[in-house]
Design a protein around this motif. Structure first.
Motif, PDB file in Angstrom:
ATOM      1  N   GLU A 115       6.985  14.269 -25.545  1.00  0.00           N
ATOM      2  CA  GLU A 115       7.372  13.283 -24.537  1.00  0.00           C
ATOM      3  C   GLU A 115       6.302  13.107 -23.463  1.00  0.00           C
ATOM      4  O   GLU A 115       6.363  12.158 -22.680  1.00  0.00           O
ATOM      5  CB  GLU A 115       8.693  13.685 -23.878  1.00  0.00           C
ATOM      6  N   TRP A 116       5.312  13.998 -23.423  1.00  0.00           N
ATOM      7  CA  TRP A 116       4.291  13.977 -22.384  1.00  0.00           C
ATOM      8  C   TRP A 116       2.918  13.589 -22.912  1.00  0.00           C
ATOM      9  O   TRP A 116       1.949  13.582 -22.158  1.00  0.00           O
ATOM     10  CB  TRP A 116       4.234  15.351 -21.700  1.00  0.00           C
ATOM     11  N   VAL A 117       2.846  13.239 -24.188  1.00  0.00           N
ATOM     12  CA  VAL A 117       1.559  12.874 -24.769  1.00  0.00           C
ATOM     13  C   VAL A 117       1.000  11.610 -24.125  1.00  0.00           C
ATOM     14  O   VAL A 117      -0.163  11.558 -23.701  1.00  0.00           O
ATOM     15  CB  VAL A 117       1.681  12.700 -26.293  1.00  0.00           C
ATOM     16  N   ALA A 118       1.815  10.559 -24.032  1.00  0.00           N
ATOM     17  CA  ALA A 118       1.337   9.283 -23.478  1.00  0.00           C
ATOM     18  C   ALA A 118       0.908   9.440 -22.025  1.00  0.00           C
ATOM     19  O   ALA A 118      -0.120   8.891 -21.606  1.00  0.00           O
ATOM     20  CB  ALA A 118       2.423   8.211 -23.598  1.00  0.00           C
ATOM     21  N   ALA A 119       1.686  10.194 -21.239  1.00  0.00           N
ATOM     22  CA  ALA A 119       1.310  10.423 -19.838  1.00  0.00           C
ATOM     23  C   ALA A 119       0.000  11.186 -19.747  1.00  0.00           C
ATOM     24  O   ALA A 119      -0.852  10.891 -18.891  1.00  0.00           O
ATOM     25  CB  ALA A 119       2.429  11.185 -19.122  1.00  0.00           C
ATOM     26  N   GLY A 120      -0.186  12.170 -20.632  1.00  0.00           N
ATOM     27  CA  GLY A 120      -1.444  12.904 -20.643  1.00  0.00           C
ATOM     28  C   GLY A 120      -2.616  12.008 -20.991  1.00  0.00           C
ATOM     29  O   GLY A 120      -3.684  12.101 -20.376  1.00  0.00           O
ATOM     30  N   GLU A 121      -2.432  11.125 -21.951  1.00  0.00           N
ATOM     31  CA  GLU A 121      -3.506  10.200 -22.334  1.00  0.00           C
ATOM     32  C   GLU A 121      -3.889   9.287 -21.174  1.00  0.00           C
ATOM     33  O   GLU A 121      -5.078   9.040 -20.931  1.00  0.00           O
ATOM     34  CB  GLU A 121      -3.066   9.383 -23.543  1.00  0.00           C
ATOM     35  N   ARG A 122      -2.881   8.804 -20.439  1.00  0.00           N
ATOM     36  CA  ARG A 122      -3.173   7.937 -19.278  1.00  0.00           C
ATOM     37  C   ARG A 122      -3.929   8.703 -18.203  1.00  0.00           C
ATOM     38  O   ARG A 122      -4.905   8.191 -17.624  1.00  0.00           O
ATOM     39  CB  ARG A 122      -1.872   7.370 -18.702  1.00  0.00           C
ATOM     40  N   SER A 123      -3.500   9.914 -17.918  1.00  0.00           N
ATOM     41  CA  SER A 123      -4.134  10.688 -16.847  1.00  0.00           C
ATOM     42  C   SER A 123      -5.557  11.075 -17.208  1.00  0.00           C
ATOM     43  O   SER A 123      -6.438  11.101 -16.334  1.00  0.00           O
ATOM     44  CB  SER A 123      -3.302  11.940 -16.550  1.00  0.00           C
ATOM     45  N   TRP A 124      -5.820  11.373 -18.462  1.00  0.00           N
ATOM     46  CA  TRP A 124      -7.188  11.683 -18.885  1.00  0.00           C
ATOM     47  C   TRP A 124      -8.114  10.489 -18.665  1.00  0.00           C
ATOM     48  O   TRP A 124      -9.324  10.650 -18.484  1.00  0.00           O
ATOM     49  CB  TRP A 124      -7.200  12.087 -20.359  1.00  0.00           C
ATOM     50  N   GLN A 125      -7.576   9.284 -18.681  1.00  0.00           N
ATOM     51  CA  GLN A 125      -8.388   8.084 -18.525  1.00  0.00           C
ATOM     52  C   GLN A 125      -8.611   7.710 -17.061  1.00  0.00           C
ATOM     53  O   GLN A 125      -9.434   6.837 -16.767  1.00  0.00           O
ATOM     54  CB  GLN A 125      -7.733   6.910 -19.258  1.00  0.00           C
ATOM     55  N   GLU A 126      -7.882   8.351 -16.132  1.00  0.00           N
ATOM     56  CA  GLU A 126      -8.009   7.998 -14.725  1.00  0.00           C
ATOM     57  C   GLU A 126      -9.400   8.360 -14.198  1.00  0.00           C
ATOM     58  O   GLU A 126      -9.896   9.466 -14.436  1.00  0.00           O
ATOM     59  CB  GLU A 126      -6.961   8.715 -13.878  1.00  0.00           C
ATOM     60  N   VAL A 127      -9.990   7.429 -13.452  1.00  0.00           N
ATOM     61  CA  VAL A 127     -11.276   7.695 -12.806  1.00  0.00           C
ATOM     62  C   VAL A 127     -11.065   8.552 -11.569  1.00  0.00           C
ATOM     63  O   VAL A 127     -11.765   9.546 -11.340  1.00  0.00           O
ATOM     64  CB  VAL A 127     -11.983   6.372 -12.446  1.00  0.00           C
ATOM     65  N   GLU A 128     -10.096   8.168 -10.738  1.00  0.00           N
ATOM     66  CA  GLU A 128      -9.733   8.968  -9.566  1.00  0.00           C
ATOM     67  C   GLU A 128      -8.427   9.693  -9.853  1.00  0.00           C
ATOM     68  O   GLU A 128      -7.467   9.079 -10.327  1.00  0.00           O
ATOM     69  CB  GLU A 128      -9.547   8.094  -8.317  1.00  0.00           C
ATOM     70  N   PRO A 129      -8.375  10.988  -9.576  1.00  0.00           N
ATOM     71  CA  PRO A 129      -7.120  11.711  -9.768  1.00  0.00           C
ATOM     72  C   PRO A 129      -5.988  11.127  -8.917  1.00  0.00           C
ATOM     73  O   PRO A 129      -6.218  10.588  -7.830  1.00  0.00           O
ATOM     74  CB  PRO A 129      -7.463  13.137  -9.309  1.00  0.00           C
ATOM     75  N   SER A 130      -4.772  11.256  -9.432  1.00  0.00           N
ATOM     76  CA  SER A 130      -3.575  10.950  -8.654  1.00  0.00           C
ATOM     77  C   SER A 130      -2.577  12.064  -8.911  1.00  0.00           C
ATOM     78  O   SER A 130      -2.584  12.685  -9.980  1.00  0.00           O
ATOM     79  CB  SER A 130      -2.999   9.585  -9.023  1.00  0.00           C
ATOM     80  N   TRP A 131      -1.706  12.297  -7.931  1.00  0.00           N
ATOM     81  CA  TRP A 131      -0.945  13.543  -7.928  1.00  0.00           C
ATOM     82  C   TRP A 131       0.555  13.341  -7.850  1.00  0.00           C
ATOM     83  O   TRP A 131       1.051  12.467  -7.139  1.00  0.00           O
ATOM     84  CB  TRP A 131      -1.401  14.401  -6.753  1.00  0.00           C
ATOM     85  N   GLY A 132       1.264  14.213  -8.570  1.00  0.00           N
ATOM     86  CA  GLY A 132       2.702  14.328  -8.421  1.00  0.00           C
ATOM     87  C   GLY A 132       3.495  13.176  -8.984  1.00  0.00           C
ATOM     88  O   GLY A 132       2.984  12.279  -9.656  1.00  0.00           O
TER      89      GLY A 132
END
Length: 258
Positions: free
Chosen positions: A21-38
């Motif tokens: 259930e967290w694969v898609a969210a992980g893929e999106r976050s790996w693509q982020e240029v600037e980190p975002s939190w929480g």
């Protein structure tokens, strides 16, 4: 390895079963240029959790999940180790690290007992991960052991208001009432929750966090209580954006090893 503590075994089974259930969210976050939190995606520019330049630093992520935070640190120049309780989460982490060409040292294990030497790291971080799924009376001293003198630990997790406003039966949404005691709220077992049954989480009162830091050998650098942005909408884990604009749903502690 001996028998796992109950909460470690329960949470391992829980996260292995829901890792997909967290694969898609992980893929999106790996693509982020600037980190975002929480839960509310607070930009790093507004609430910085990472050093701007981590060149030459040794860093560890405690409860790394799909390891996007580890990826962010590696891209800032750090040599990064990630540890997670779920083999299935780490399967995704390894695939995404390879896909993005990022070298990470990933360990399947428990953040309360990390197979690395004393004073191996300059920086440690947990976004949720160990911050809520591990016992603070075990993982905070372990983080202290792993850090060199002067090293920094940053972690983001649920604010105590979330636990005290959560109905006893685990139903959603959380309310604007005090549903359970503030004191003695160390261990929260969500296996029989009415809505979204889960694993075993941990929380402390603010005074208990500070007492633990001092007893362990950390000094408090900062505490940020996160407010949902004005334009946030929807519900995250039973917490509405409206609630999280009036009450902090998350906190970020920054502490330094003396």
């Amino acid at each position: 390895m001996g028998e796992l503590p109950e909460h470690v075994a329960v949470n391992r089974e829980y996260w292995d079963a829901m890792a997909h259930e967290w694969v898609a969210a992980g893929e999106r976050s790996w693509q982020e240029v600037e980190p975002s939190w929480g839960q509310w995606g607070i930009p790093e520019s507004e609430t910085p959790l990472l050093p701007d330049d981590m060149t030459g630093m040794r860093a560890i992520e405690l409860g790394c999940g799909t390891a996007y935070v580890s990826g962010w640190m590696a891209r800032r120049g750090a040599a990064v180790t990630g540890i997670d309780n779920s083999a299935e989460q780490l399967r995704t982490a390894r695939r995404l690290a390879d896909q993005h060409g990022v070298a990470l040292d990933l360990i399947h294990g428990n953040a309360e007992s990390v197979p690395r030497a004393d004073e191996s790291f300059d920086f440690a971080i947990s976004e949720y991960g160990a911050a809520i799924w591990a016992d603070p009376y075990r993982w905070i001293p372990e983080a202290h052991r792993l850090l060199r003198p002067g090293g920094t630990l940053v972690f983001l997790g649920n604010h105590a208001f979330v636990s005290v406003c959560s109905p006893l039966d685990g139903s959603f949404p959380i309310t604007r009432r005090l549903e359970r005691p503030y004191f003695g709220s160390h261990r929260l077992d969500w296996r029989d929750a009415v809505d979204d049954p889960g694993g075993i989480e941990f929380t402390l009162t603010h005074s208990a966090w500070i007492k633990l830091f001092r007893a362990t050998g950390f000094e408090v650098v900062d505490l940020v209580e996160i407010q949902a942005p004005a334009d946030a909408t929807g519900v995250r884990s039973g917490i509405s954006a409206e609630w999280a604009r009036d009450f902090p749903s998350e906190h970020v502690w920054t502490v330094r090893k003396r």
